[in-house]
Structures are given as structure tokens and as C-alpha cells.
Design a protein around this motif. Sequence first.
Motif, short mmCIF file in Angstrom:
data_model
loop_
_atom_site.label_atom_id
_atom_site.label_comp_id
_atom_site.label_asym_id
_atom_site.label_seq_id
_atom_site.Cartn_x
_atom_site.Cartn_y
_atom_site.Cartn_z
N ASP A 64 0.72 -1.36 -0.12
CA ASP A 64 0.00 -0.12 0.01
C ASP A 64 0.92 1.42 -0.09
OD1 ASP A 64 -2.17 -1.72 0.09
OD2 ASP A 64 -2.07 -1.53 2.47
N ILE A 65 2.06 1.22 0.17
CA ILE A 65 2.91 2.21 0.18
C ILE A 65 3.57 2.63 -1.18
CG2 ILE A 65 5.06 3.38 1.33
CD1 ILE A 65 4.56 1.55 3.73
N ILE A 66 3.35 3.92 -1.42
CA ILE A 66 3.84 4.59 -2.71
C ILE A 66 4.74 5.76 -2.45
CG2 ILE A 66 3.36 5.67 -4.91
CD1 ILE A 66 0.75 3.72 -5.13
N ALA A 67 5.93 5.80 -2.81
CA ALA A 67 6.63 7.08 -2.29
C ALA A 67 6.56 8.05 -3.49
CB ALA A 67 8.07 6.69 -1.97
N ALA A 68 6.74 9.18 -3.35
CA ALA A 68 6.87 10.26 -4.39
C ALA A 68 7.88 11.14 -4.43
CB ALA A 68 5.40 10.86 -4.60
N ASP A 69 8.49 11.56 -5.56
CA ASP A 69 9.64 12.66 -5.20
C ASP A 69 9.79 13.38 -6.65
OD1 ASP A 69 11.57 14.18 -4.16
OD2 ASP A 69 13.20 12.68 -4.35
N PHE A 70 10.04 14.65 -6.60
CA PHE A 70 10.16 15.57 -7.67
C PHE A 70 11.95 15.58 -7.55
CE2 PHE A 70 6.21 17.81 -6.77
CZ PHE A 70 5.63 17.64 -8.13
N PHE A 71 12.50 15.70 -9.09
CA PHE A 71 13.87 15.95 -9.17
C PHE A 71 14.06 16.55 -10.42
CE2 PHE A 71 13.41 11.83 -11.04
CZ PHE A 71 14.32 11.77 -12.06
N HIS A 72 15.40 17.17 -10.77
CA HIS A 72 15.54 17.61 -11.99
C HIS A 72 16.87 17.31 -12.30
CE1 HIS A 72 17.66 20.51 -9.30
NE2 HIS A 72 18.36 20.79 -10.40
N ILE A 73 17.01 17.15 -13.54
CA ILE A 73 18.48 17.00 -14.32
C ILE A 73 19.01 17.99 -14.99
CG2 ILE A 73 19.82 15.28 -15.68
CD1 ILE A 73 17.75 13.14 -14.84
N ASP A 74 20.11 18.56 -14.97
CA ASP A 74 20.78 19.46 -15.88
C ASP A 74 21.43 18.85 -16.99
OD1 ASP A 74 19.68 21.64 -14.28
OD2 ASP A 74 21.35 21.50 -13.11
N TYR A 82 12.76 18.16 -15.65
CA TYR A 82 11.92 17.88 -14.44
C TYR A 82 11.37 16.67 -14.49
CZ TYR A 82 12.89 22.90 -13.44
OH TYR A 82 13.55 23.79 -13.20
N ALA A 83 11.22 15.79 -13.41
CA ALA A 83 10.48 14.78 -13.29
C ALA A 83 9.75 14.44 -12.12
CB ALA A 83 11.43 13.54 -13.71
N LEU A 84 8.62 13.80 -11.87
CA LEU A 84 8.03 13.37 -10.86
C LEU A 84 7.97 11.79 -10.85
CD1 LEU A 84 6.17 13.73 -8.27
CD2 LEU A 84 4.13 13.86 -9.74
N VAL A 85 8.54 11.18 -9.64
CA VAL A 85 8.77 9.94 -9.59
C VAL A 85 8.08 9.11 -8.47
CG1 VAL A 85 10.65 7.97 -9.31
CG2 VAL A 85 11.01 10.14 -10.41
N PHE A 86 7.26 8.12 -8.87
CA PHE A 86 6.52 7.26 -7.91
C PHE A 86 7.29 5.94 -7.69
CE2 PHE A 86 3.44 10.16 -9.53
CZ PHE A 86 2.91 10.61 -8.53
N LEU A 87 7.67 5.29 -6.81
CA LEU A 87 8.11 4.12 -6.18
C LEU A 87 7.02 3.16 -5.68
CD1 LEU A 87 10.42 2.08 -6.20
CD2 LEU A 87 11.19 3.02 -4.07
N GLU A 88 6.67 2.10 -6.00
CA GLU A 88 5.86 1.13 -5.48
C GLU A 88 6.70 0.23 -4.58
OE1 GLU A 88 2.50 -0.91 -7.42
OE2 GLU A 88 3.37 0.24 -9.27
N HIS A 89 6.45 0.36 -3.02
CA HIS A 89 7.34 -0.43 -2.51
C HIS A 89 6.99 -1.98 -2.46
CE1 HIS A 89 9.42 2.64 -0.08
NE2 HIS A 89 8.51 3.52 -0.44
N GLY A 90 5.90 -2.35 -2.41
CA GLY A 90 5.52 -3.79 -2.65
C GLY A 90 6.21 -4.34 -3.98
N THR A 91 5.99 -3.81 -5.10
CA THR A 91 6.71 -4.59 -6.32
C THR A 91 7.93 -3.71 -6.56
OG1 THR A 91 5.42 -2.76 -7.55
CG2 THR A 91 4.30 -4.80 -7.12
N ARG A 92 8.49 -2.79 -6.09
CA ARG A 92 9.40 -2.08 -6.37
C ARG A 92 9.49 -1.60 -7.79
NH1 ARG A 92 14.34 -5.12 -3.19
NH2 ARG A 92 13.67 -4.92 -0.90
N ARG A 93 8.22 -1.39 -8.31
CA ARG A 93 8.31 -0.57 -9.58
C ARG A 93 8.52 0.88 -9.47
NH1 ARG A 93 3.25 -3.25 -12.75
NH2 ARG A 93 4.24 -1.98 -14.42
#
Length: 131
Positions: A64-74, A82-93
Amino acid sequence: MLVLRPAQENARWGHRRIQGELARLGHRIAASTVWEIPNAAGVDPAARRSGPTRREFLTARAEDIIAADFFHIDTVLGTRLYALVFLEHGTRRLHITESHRPPDPGVGRATGAESRRRPGHAHGISTIPGA
């Protein structure tokens, strides 16, 4: 009295919490001293919480846990991606969203609601399967 009163009125506060509250009020006193005073007066320490440990809780709820983060790459060419990233902890997707412009200032407040949605079901989201 300065240490005993918070210990008696707030049964769930431990010695470190009491010491932190006293420090916030400008009273510098060691955490070990805050532990000794209620102990000597016969006031029980904060009750141990019953229930799972943090590790047990996270392991049981990983699906049930999904982590989210913004980051940028120069880039080498001087552009910023810029990107918004989600990580599903259960499946590691890992789910990566693309953005060609900076996020609006209000986007950070919206991520709570956005992250509750299941990523991978909208346009512009790439999915990278876990290992």
C-alpha cells in the motif's frame, strides 16, 4: 517540579520528549537528569507502545505504500529536465513522469492526493519493472 509535572500530566511522554519541551522553553537540562528525577520520585516512565515495530508495520503494508519525489536533471546542453517519480514499495516498480517545464509552486501541496492514485494509469508515465 519542572520535570515531574509534565511527566505526570503527559503519561505518553518519555524523558527525551520532556527534555525537548523544557529545552524549547529555555531550560537546559540533560536527558539523563530528566530520566533520573521521575524515576527517583516513583513516576513510571512512558508506557511502551503495544503493536508492531516500525519494520513490521512497513513490511506488512508494503503493498500500500507509494513514495513520490520531484527531481531535476541538468543536461550537458544547459537545459533542465524535471520529473515526478513514484516508487511502489511492494513491487519495487518505478514510475517516472516527464515534464518539460518547472512544476508550479502549488504542485507540492497536490502530491498527497496525486500519490494516492495508482501510478501507471495516466498518459506520460513510464514504468520500469523492479529487479
